[in-house]
Scaffold this active site. Structure first.
Site, PDB file in Angstrom:
ATOM      1  CD  GLU A 175      39.266 157.248 100.306  1.00  0.00           C
ATOM      2  OE1 GLU A 175      39.602 158.432 100.469  1.00  0.00           O
ATOM      3  OE2 GLU A 175      38.220 156.911  99.731  1.00  0.00           O
ATOM      4  CD  GLU A 376      35.017 155.486 102.540  1.00  0.00           C
ATOM      5  OE1 GLU A 376      34.775 156.399 101.715  1.00  0.00           O
ATOM      6  OE2 GLU A 376      35.911 155.572 103.400  1.00  0.00           O
TER       7      GLU A 376
HETATM    8  C1  BG6 Z   1      36.267 158.913 100.962  1.00  0.00           C
HETATM    9  C2  BG6 Z   1      36.691 159.041 102.399  1.00  0.00           C
HETATM   10  O1  BG6 Z   1      37.213 159.518 100.162  1.00  0.00           O
HETATM   11  O2  BG6 Z   1      35.097 159.498 100.547  1.00  0.00           O
HETATM   12  C3  BG6 Z   1      35.629 159.505 103.348  1.00  0.00           C
HETATM   13  O3  BG6 Z   1      37.294 157.879 102.896  1.00  0.00           O
HETATM   14  C4  BG6 Z   1      34.768 160.536 102.657  1.00  0.00           C
HETATM   15  O4  BG6 Z   1      36.240 159.967 104.519  1.00  0.00           O
HETATM   16  C5  BG6 Z   1      34.096 159.885 101.462  1.00  0.00           C
HETATM   17  O5  BG6 Z   1      33.827 161.142 103.494  1.00  0.00           O
HETATM   18  C6  BG6 Z   1      33.127 160.768 100.718  1.00  0.00           C
HETATM   19  O6  BG6 Z   1      33.736 161.955 100.359  1.00  0.00           O
HETATM   20  P1  BG6 Z   1      33.141 163.361 100.787  1.00  0.00           P
HETATM   21  O7  BG6 Z   1      34.161 164.322 100.384  1.00  0.00           O
HETATM   22  O8  BG6 Z   1      31.852 163.483 100.053  1.00  0.00           O
HETATM   23  O9  BG6 Z   1      32.936 163.308 102.261  1.00  0.00           O
END
Ligand code: BG6
Length: 479
Positions: A175, A376
Site C-alpha cells: 500500500e 487483500e
Molecule cells: C490493509 C493493510 O490496509 O488493510 C493490512 O495492508 C491491514 O496490513 C488491512 O491489516 C486491514 O486493515 P485493519 O486495519 O483492519 O487491520
C-alpha cells in the site's frame, strides 16, 4: 470457467501482524514493534521507547514464528495455490545497516518457503509491509532520508538473490499510496516527527512526507531492477490500497472532487510505478501544497527503467465524496468519506461494496496494460469461539462470496486480466489500524486476546471449509 486454470487462490498476511518472535532469531526491533494496542475508539500510540504501561501486540502477534508449520499445513488443507506474506526487513538486516544478512533470519524464511512448496503453495512476498528496522526510524527519520534507498536496495537484492528459485512473485511496498495520507507517516514511511504520539493525529509535514514517498518510489524501482538482475524469472509488482470513491450526487462539483480524489490517492503512486514517471497532474498538486521535490536525473532514469511487471491491490470498501460539508460520514480502510445510502457497513463501519470491486478492477485495467492480482480483501469482524471449538462466520462467507462473484463478472463479462486472489488475514492477526486481535479476518481462528493472553491454539472457522470448496472448483462453487 471464468478464472484461468492457474488462478492463484490463497490468503495473505504480513510479518509484523502475524509472526511475533520480535526478538528471536537475531531479529532487530521494527517500527511496528513500537505501536501500542488500541481499539475502534482508542487510537494506537507511537512510542519512541517501550512504555511499560502499554501493550505492544505486534511483538507477539499470532505467533506464526513458532506455528508456521501447522499454519501452512492448514493452508495446504484448504488447497491454497498461493500465500502472500512479507519478510520482516529487521529479521534479515536487524538495524538495516549491516553489510551482510542475518543467516538465522534467512533460514527462518527458507523453512517457510520449503513448507509452502511442499504443500504446492506459491509464495508471493512483500518486501516491506508497514515496517522497517526501528534503527532507521531513529537515525534517519525513516524514508525522509535519501540514505534509506540504498539500504533498501541492499536488502531487496539480498533476499531476491537468496530465495531465487523459491520465490517467483515479489511485491515492493505494501500500500505504497498510504504515504499520500498523514496516517502513512509512521506506519508506511517510518517518519516520527517530534511531538508524534497518537496514531490517528500524527504531526505532519506535507513536503517532507512527499519527499519520503518519492524516496520510496525510487527504492521500489531500484528493487525491480535489482530483482530482475538477481533473478530474471522473478515477477515484481507494486501494491496499492485502492480506496475508490463515488461522487455522492450528480452535482458536477462532486464529480470533480471524486476525480481529484482518485488521482491523489489511487493513481499518484501507481502511475509512477506502472508508467515510469510522475503524471501530468503531479506538478500542479505539488505547487498547491508547497511541495518542492528533490528529483535527481538518476531518480528519473531509475523510475523509468524500474516499472513493475504486474499490478496488485487491496480492496475492502468504498466511500463517497461531496462538496456538501453536512453529508453524513463513514469510516474506512485508511480513509473515510461520505456515507453511501445504498451500502451496509462492517462491525468497524467500513462500507461493504462488492460491485465496487468490479468497478475498481475495470478502472485499473483500463489505465494500465498489466496483469492484476487482488492481494487483500476480507472482512474484519467479531468472531465467537464456541465451546465445541467451532466458529460460525456466515457474515464472512457472505462478504467473500459477493466479492468473488464481482471478480468473476469482471473477468468473464468485462475481460479484466486477473490472475489471483489472496484473501486478507487468512489466519487471524493483529489489526493494522487498531492493534486489536478482536478484529478478525481469518479462516483460521487464533485463540489470542487483546491483552496478550490466550493459548494461541488454532481452530477452523466455518469459512475454512467453504473456501476449500471455492478453490477446489476454481471459483465455480460459491454456495
Ligand atoms: C490493509 C493493510 O490496509 O488493510 C493490512 O495492508 C491491514 O496490513 C488491512 O491489516 C486491514 O486493515 P485493519 O486495519 O483492519 O487491520
Amino acid at each position: 470457467m471464468a478464472f484461468c486454470k492457474n488462478f492463484l487462490w490463497g490468503g495473505a498476511t504480513a510479518a509484523n501482524q502475524v509472526e511475533g518472535g520480535w526478538q528471536e532469531g537475531g531479529k532487530g526491533a521494527s517500527a511496528a514493534d513500537m505501536l501500542s494496542s488500541g481499539s475502534h475508539t482508542t487510537p494506537r500510540q507511537i512510542t519512541a521507547e517501550t512504555d511499560p504501561a502499554l501493550y505492544y501486540p505486534n511483538r507477539t502477534a499470532s505467533d506464526f514464528y513458532h506455528h508456521h508449520a501447522e499454519d501452512i499445513a492448514l493452508m495446504g488443507e484448504m488447497g491454497f495455490k498461493a500465500y502472500r506474506m512479507s519478510i520482516a526487513w529487521s529479521r534479515i538486516f536487524p538495524t538495516g545497516e549491516e553489510e551482510r544478512p542475518n543467516e538465522e533470519g534467512l533460514r527462518f524464511y527458507d523453512n517457510v518457503f520449503d513448507e509452502l512448496h511442499a504443500q504446492g503453495i506459491e509464495p508471493i512476498v512483500t518486501l516491506s509491509h508497514y515496517e522497517m528496522p526501528l534503527h532507521l526510524v531513529n537515525k534517519y527519520n525513516g524514508w525522509a532520508s535519501r540514505e534509506v534507498i540504498a539500504l533498501f536496495e541492499r536488502y531487496a537484492r539480498a533476499v531476491i538473490r537468496h530465495y531465487r528459485g523459491k520465490v517467483r512473485y515479489w511485491l515492493t511496498f505494501n500500500e505504497i499510496n498510504c504515504g499520500t495520507l498523514p496516517l502513512g507517516n509512521y506506519m508506511s514511511l517510518g517518519i516520527r516527527n517530534p511531538g508524534t504520539r497518537d496514531f490517528l493525529r500524527q504531526v505532519d509535514n506535507v513536503p517532507l512526507r512527499y519527499q519520503a514517498l518519492h524516496h520510496q518510489l525510487v527504492a521500489s524501482a531500484y528493487a525491480v531492477l535489482a530483482g530482475h538482475e538477481e533473478d530474471p524469472d522473478a515477477k515484481i509488482g507494486n501494491m496499492i490500497a485502492m480506496m475508490p470513491v463515488y461522487p455522492l450526487t450528480c452535482n458536477p462539483k462532486d464529480q470533480l472532487k471524486a476525480q481529484q480524489n482518485w488521482r491523489q490517492f489511487n493513481w499518484y503512486c501507481a502511475d509512477v510505478q506502472c508508467r515510469g514517471e510522475y503524471p501530468y497532474y503531479a506538478p500542479a498538486f505539488w505547487r498547491q501544497n508547497g511541495i518542492e521535490l528533490e528529483i535527481t536525473e538518476e531518480d528519473r532514469r531509475t523510475l523509468k527503467a524500474g516499472t513493475v511487471d504486474f499490478y496488485s491491490l487491496s480492496y475492502y470498501q468504498t466511500n463517497c465524496v461531496t462538496v456538501d460539508p453536512d453529508a453524513a460520514q463513514a469510516s474506512g480502510n485508511l480513509l473515510g468519506g461520505a456515507k453511501n445510502p445504498y451500502l451496509q457497513t462492517s462491525d468497524w463501519g467500513w462500507q461493504i461494496d462488492p460491485d465496487g470491486l468490479r468497478f475498481t478492477l475495470n478502472q485499473i485495467a483500463s489505465r494500465y496494460d498489466l496483469p492484476i492480482i487482488v492481494v487483500e480483501n476480507g472482512l474484519g469482524a467479531y468472531d465467537k469461539l464456541e465451546e465445541d471449538g467451532t466458529v460460525k462466520d456466515p457474515y464472512r462467507i457472505d462478504y467473500l462470496r459477493e466479492h468473488i462473484k464481482a471478480m468473476k463478472q469482471a473477468v468473464e463479462e468485462d475481460g479484466v486480466p486477473l490472475f489471483g486472489y489472496t484473501m486478507w488475514g487468512c489466519i487471524d492477526l493483529v489489526s493494522a489500524s487498531t492493534g486489536e486481535m478482536a478484529k478478525r479476518y481469518g479462516f483460521i481462528y487464533v485463540d489470542a486476546d487483546d491483552q496478550g493472553g490466550g493459548t494461541f491454539k488454532r481452530y477452523k472457522k466455518d469459512s475454512f471449509d467453504w473456501y476449500k470448496k471455492v478453490i477446489a472448483s476454481n471459483g465455480e462453487n460459491l454456495a
